[in-house]
Each structure stands twice: as structure tokens, then as C-alpha cells.
Design a protein around this motif. Structure first.
Motif, PDB file in Angstrom:
ATOM      1  N   CYS A  24     -17.976  35.515 -30.730  1.00  0.00           N
ATOM      2  CA  CYS A  24     -17.266  35.425 -31.982  1.00  0.00           C
ATOM      3  C   CYS A  24     -15.731  36.053 -32.051  1.00  0.00           C
ATOM      4  CB  CYS A  24     -18.199  35.795 -33.217  1.00  0.00           C
ATOM      5  SG  CYS A  24     -19.611  34.527 -33.320  1.00  0.00           S
ATOM      6  N   LEU A  25     -16.191  37.563 -31.639  1.00  0.00           N
ATOM      7  CA  LEU A  25     -14.871  38.615 -31.923  1.00  0.00           C
ATOM      8  C   LEU A  25     -13.759  37.959 -30.828  1.00  0.00           C
ATOM      9  CD1 LEU A  25     -13.482  41.152 -32.738  1.00  0.00           C
ATOM     10  CD2 LEU A  25     -14.666  42.266 -30.649  1.00  0.00           C
ATOM     11  N   LEU A  26     -14.272  37.541 -29.536  1.00  0.00           N
ATOM     12  CA  LEU A  26     -13.053  36.683 -28.660  1.00  0.00           C
ATOM     13  C   LEU A  26     -12.465  35.527 -29.345  1.00  0.00           C
ATOM     14  CD1 LEU A  26     -11.744  36.361 -25.834  1.00  0.00           C
ATOM     15  CD2 LEU A  26     -13.597  35.133 -25.197  1.00  0.00           C
ATOM     16  N   CYS A  27     -13.375  34.680 -29.986  1.00  0.00           N
ATOM     17  CA  CYS A  27     -12.697  33.500 -30.686  1.00  0.00           C
ATOM     18  C   CYS A  27     -11.839  33.933 -31.839  1.00  0.00           C
ATOM     19  CB  CYS A  27     -13.826  32.482 -31.187  1.00  0.00           C
ATOM     20  SG  CYS A  27     -14.806  31.863 -30.022  1.00  0.00           S
ATOM     21  N   GLY A  34      -3.004  32.758 -32.635  1.00  0.00           N
ATOM     22  CA  GLY A  34      -2.306  31.423 -32.503  1.00  0.00           C
ATOM     23  C   GLY A  34      -2.535  30.831 -31.188  1.00  0.00           C
ATOM     24  N   ALA A  35      -3.572  31.014 -30.611  1.00  0.00           N
ATOM     25  CA  ALA A  35      -3.808  30.474 -29.175  1.00  0.00           C
ATOM     26  C   ALA A  35      -4.309  28.788 -29.618  1.00  0.00           C
ATOM     27  CB  ALA A  35      -4.987  31.087 -28.508  1.00  0.00           C
ATOM     28  N   GLU A  36      -3.705  27.973 -29.206  1.00  0.00           N
ATOM     29  CA  GLU A  36      -4.315  26.612 -29.015  1.00  0.00           C
ATOM     30  C   GLU A  36      -5.372  26.321 -28.172  1.00  0.00           C
ATOM     31  OE1 GLU A  36      -0.838  24.090 -28.353  1.00  0.00           O
ATOM     32  OE2 GLU A  36       0.540  24.780 -30.005  1.00  0.00           O
ATOM     33  N   ILE A  37      -6.474  25.836 -28.751  1.00  0.00           N
ATOM     34  CA  ILE A  37      -7.703  25.589 -27.857  1.00  0.00           C
ATOM     35  C   ILE A  37      -7.671  24.068 -27.594  1.00  0.00           C
ATOM     36  CG2 ILE A  37     -10.262  25.742 -28.081  1.00  0.00           C
ATOM     37  CD1 ILE A  37     -10.070  27.992 -29.653  1.00  0.00           C
TER      38      ILE A  37
END
Length: 253
Positions: A24-27, A34-37
Motif C-alpha cells: 500500500c505504501l508503494l502504491c 503522478g505515476a501512470e498505471i
């Protein structure tokens, strides 16, 4: 502590929680930056989830074996050291270039002041530092909860002392100076101090007391007992009281 201890599986459940928290911390970090998943990165994240769970389940085994009681910070220290080492050690062994002649080499056509390029060594250090920092919150949180859970399991100590106080009534002989009781990791220890050399009758008396205590609890609460009878003429204040004394003879020094 032992792997056969039933609390080990509760601890392993907390290790799974540690993996969930780290995921959860990583996400959260990715979203905040602003990373696009997309579909590709989403699959990677999905695969990372069971890997994190398995990783911390494995880390929990040596942590449990090393931890022999004490504060939750001690537990957190063991868990942090092991969970850090199992990632950092391989990276520093196989990715980090320890040869000073080739370490930190950049492409020949790249300016020296170019700051967007990371060498293999710099990249390895960044991974290690990032991993070490990301472990702090999950490890501290789950270690604290684990310790609280373990303490909760051991809160029956007060009930055991009450049971022991009832068990000694009518069972004591005149040569008994004091009886100490200890309860650690589901093991009951009774230590009887006598003013004479222990006899079979003294040992039988202590065994009867232990039997009455055990009968007050479920079998898995006190699966192991240790009964000790010994002669002692030293003052009560110098005797090993284990957790506490449940009996001290009147007028003892």
C-alpha cells in the motif's frame, strides 16, 4: 522462540500484514508522484503483492527464532535487520561494482555535469536506500502490534498466580520457606525453597500443586511445566523469585 509455539502463526499473520502495508505504501508513493498505471505496470504491481507477502512470511521465521522476548523495539530491530539484509546483501553482492577502476563509469560521450544519468553503482545504492526507508513504517507498526498481541496472550499470568495461591492452600509442609512461580511462553515453572534437603515427599507436594494449577486451564495454556525443589538458607531477598513469590513463610528474613 520456538517454531512449535502456537503464537508463531499469529506472528506470521502479522508478517503478512507487513507485506500488505508495504504494498500500500508503494502504491501511495506512485500515485502521489503522478505515476501512470497502465496494463503493464498494473500486472507488475499485482505480481508484487504475493511476492511481498511471501517475502515477509520468510523473514518472519528467523525473526521469531532470534526474538526471545523484550520490548517491541527489539522485535522491530530484528525484523528490520533481516528484511533489509535479504534484499540489500544480494544487490551489493551482484549489482554493485567494487572495482574502483570500473566503478561509476559513464558513457564516453556524456558530459561530466550531466545529472540525469545513474551509474550501476548509483542505481544500486538508490534501491538499497529506498528499500531501507520504505521498511520503517510497516516494520515498526507490525512489530508493535505483534508485541501487543503476544502480551495479550500472556495476560493469563495473573490468573495463574491466583490459581497457584489457591493450590498451595493445605498442600504446604513445614519445611517450605518460599515458592516462586514463573510463566513464560506457555511454560509454568515452580521453584520451592526448603530449609532441609529435598525429599520425594517434597517433590510430590510440588507436583500436586502444579497439577492443581494446570487443571484450572485448557491443555494448550500450560503444556509444559518445570518443578524445582532445592535447599536454601539464604535470605528471601536473595532468592530467585522468577516472576513472583506465591508463598513466603512467616517470619522469614
Amino acid at each position: 522462540m520456538e517454531l512449535t509455539d502456537k503464537r508463531f502463526w499469529k506472528f506470521e499473520a502479522m508478517m503478512l500484514l507487513c507485506g500488505v502495508l508495504l504494498f500500500c505504501l508503494l502504491c501511495s508513493v506512485l500515485i502521489c508522484n503522478g505515476a501512470e498505471i497502465d496494463s503493464g505496470s498494473g500486472i507488475i504491481l499485482i505480481l508484487l503483492f504475493p511476492i511481498f507477502l511471501l517475502y515477509f512470511a520468510i523473514c518472519g521465521i528467523p525473526t521469531w527464532l532470534l526474538y526471545n522476548g523484550g520490548s517491541w523495539m527489539k522485535l522491530a530491530g530484528y525484523l528490520y535487520f533481516i528484511s533489509s539484509l535479504l534484499v540489500i546483501a544480494p544487490i551489493m553482492t551482484f549489482m554493485y561494482d567494487w572495482n574502483p577502476a570500473t566503478a561509476n563509469m559513464r558513457p564516453e560521450n556524456m558530459p561530466i555535469d550531466e545529472g540525469t544519468f545513474f551509474t550501476d553503482n548509483e542505481f544500486a545504492v538508490i534501491i538499497c536506500v529506498g528499500w531501507a526507508m520504505s521498511l520503517i513504517i510497516p516494520v515498526v507498526f507490525t512489530s508493535y502490534l505483534s508485541k501487543r498481541w503476544i502480551i495479550k496472550d500472556n495476560q493469563g499470568h495473573g490468573w495463574i498466580v491466583d490459581s497457584a495461591s489457591r493450590a498451595i492452600q493445605g498442600n504446604l509442609q513445614s519445611n517450605v520457606r518460599a515458592i516462586a512461580i514463573g510463566y513464560r511462553y506457555n511454560r509454568l515453572t515452580l521453584k520451592c525453597y526448603l530449609d532441609s534437603l529435598p525429599s520425594e515427599q517434597d517433590k510430590e507436594m510440588l507436583s500436586d500443586i502444579a497439577g492443581e494449577i494446570i487443571s484450572d486451564f485448557p491443555p494448550d495454556k500450560i503444556p509444559r511445566t518445570t518443578e524445582i525443589c532445592e535447599f536454601s538458607n539464604v535470605p528471601i531477598s536473595e532468592l530467585d523469585k522468577l516472576d513472583s513469590f506465591i508463598y513466603i513463610r512467616t517470619n522469614e528474613p
